[in-house]
Design an enzyme around this catalytic site. Structure first.
Site, short mmCIF file in Angstrom:
data_model
loop_
_atom_site.label_atom_id
_atom_site.label_comp_id
_atom_site.label_asym_id
_atom_site.label_seq_id
_atom_site.Cartn_x
_atom_site.Cartn_y
_atom_site.Cartn_z
N ASP A 165 -69.02 -26.84 29.85
CA ASP A 165 -70.17 -25.96 29.67
C ASP A 165 -69.91 -24.85 28.68
OD1 ASP A 165 -68.32 -24.70 31.29
OD2 ASP A 165 -69.61 -24.55 33.03
N ASP B 220 -70.89 -20.55 44.87
CA ASP B 220 -72.06 -21.15 45.54
C ASP B 220 -72.00 -22.68 45.51
OD1 ASP B 220 -72.53 -21.66 42.88
OD2 ASP B 220 -74.43 -20.57 42.76
N HIS C 233 -71.21 -24.50 42.80
CA HIS C 233 -71.55 -25.14 41.53
C HIS C 233 -70.33 -25.75 40.87
CE1 HIS C 233 -70.89 -21.00 39.63
NE2 HIS C 233 -70.18 -21.78 38.83
N GLU D 32 -75.99 -25.55 39.17
CA GLU D 32 -76.23 -24.62 40.26
C GLU D 32 -76.95 -25.31 41.42
OE1 GLU D 32 -74.92 -21.81 40.42
OE2 GLU D 32 -75.39 -20.45 38.77
C1 GLP Z 1 -67.89 -20.61 36.10
C2 GLP Z 1 -67.67 -21.96 35.43
C3 GLP Z 1 -67.23 -23.02 36.42
C4 GLP Z 1 -66.13 -22.48 37.30
C5 GLP Z 1 -66.65 -21.31 38.09
C6 GLP Z 1 -65.66 -20.74 39.08
O1 GLP Z 1 -69.17 -20.43 36.59
N1 GLP Z 1 -68.83 -22.42 34.74
O2 GLP Z 1 -66.80 -24.17 35.71
O3 GLP Z 1 -65.65 -23.46 38.16
O4 GLP Z 1 -66.99 -20.30 37.14
O5 GLP Z 1 -64.84 -19.83 38.44
P1 GLP Z 1 -63.52 -19.22 39.05
O6 GLP Z 1 -62.48 -20.26 38.90
O7 GLP Z 1 -63.25 -18.02 38.18
O8 GLP Z 1 -63.80 -18.86 40.46
#
Ligand code: GLP
Length: 247
Positions: free
Chosen positions: A67, A136, A138, A143
């Site tokens: 992404d 959440d 995702h 989402e």
């Molecule tokens: C972002 C990314 C996800 C990632 C998520 C969790 O929203 N788009 O790919 O998994 O954050 O991030 P973290 O690892 O910092 O909790």
């Protein structure tokens, strides 16, 4: 689904990096699906360390990132392209032409998304997809929603995600409200999936994702239907699953 428990974040990172290393050593032309967020940073650091020791060669690897934020260019320090460069690509030998990340500045988002899916198909699909887990549930920026979004699309970020990701920005108002993300179908079509999860804050959503109902309200729950998923998580992230006797 395999669930691999690590003592802590460092252990999680090493075990996940071991799985990616094995993939690259066995299949040097692998297409790796890569993820951002804070969780995979230790995985990238470990891979860089092994690359510097001469144990890994990425010269024939292709990468496809999940992404990118809409509106952030490659030089914006919070763009995922910038993250990937500074945390991984600048330190290993993946040829620039083999690196693929959605273009968050594309004027025509619909065309950008269709091109991205076509590019993944031309590469022959993803061999190993690395995933983090959003608070959440995702994955990528898919989402919670009324239905699973299948292909690459422009996602509207939930307030919870904007809040969670605001820790990386100077001003929470700077967090983009939209992103381009690979869809659930593209992720599910990866031959293997490797999800990394760390910390007590993820314990509840990890249990819901792995043992709750499969529902678009918890996007990661779809992974229960994939034939080759490995979850590497630390003790804190697995605490609830363990205390409920599920592992
Ligand atoms: C972002 C990314 C996800 C990632 C998520 C969790 O929203 N788009 O790919 O998994 O954050 O991030 P973290 O690892 O910092 O909790």
């Amino acid at each position: 689904m395999k669930i691999i428990e690590a003592v802590d974040y460092k252990g999680m990172s090493r075990k996940a990096a071991n799985i990616i290393s094995a993939q690259v050593i066995l299949y040097p032309r692998s297409v790796l699906g890569l993820a951002t967020g804070s969780t995979p940073i230790g995985v990238y650091q470990q891979l860089i360390e092994w690359y510097n020791k001469g144990d890994l060669d990425f010269s024939r690897v292709c990468t496809v990132n999940l992404d990118e934020y809409c509106g952030l260019g490659p030089d914006h320090p919070q763009s995922y392209r910038y993250y990937m460069r500074t945390n991984f690509f600048d330190h290993v030998n993946i040829p620039e032409k083999n690196i693929h990340i959605p273009n968050g500045l594309a004027q025509d988002k619909t065309a950008e998304c269709a091109d991205y899916d076509r590019m993944i198909a031309v590469l022959g699909g993803i061999d190993l997809q690395l995933l983090g887990l959003g608070n959440d549930g995702h994955i990528g920026f898919n989402e919670p929603n009324g239905s699973f979004n299948k292909t690459t699309h422009r996602a509207v970020l939930k307030e919870e995600t904007i809040q969670a990701n605001s820790r990386f920005f100077n001003d929470p108002n700077e967090v983009p409200k939209y992103a381009i993300t690979m869809g659930i179908k593209s992720i599910m079509q990866a031959k293997k999936i490797l999800m990394v999860v760390s910390g007590a804050g993820k314990a509840d959503i990890l249990e819901k994702s792995l043992f709750g109902p499969v529902t678009p309200l918890v996007p990661a729950s779809i992974l229960q239907l994939h034939p080759d998923v490995t979850v590497v998580a630390d003790e804190e992230a697995l605490s609830q699953i363990r205390s409920h006797g599920l592992i």
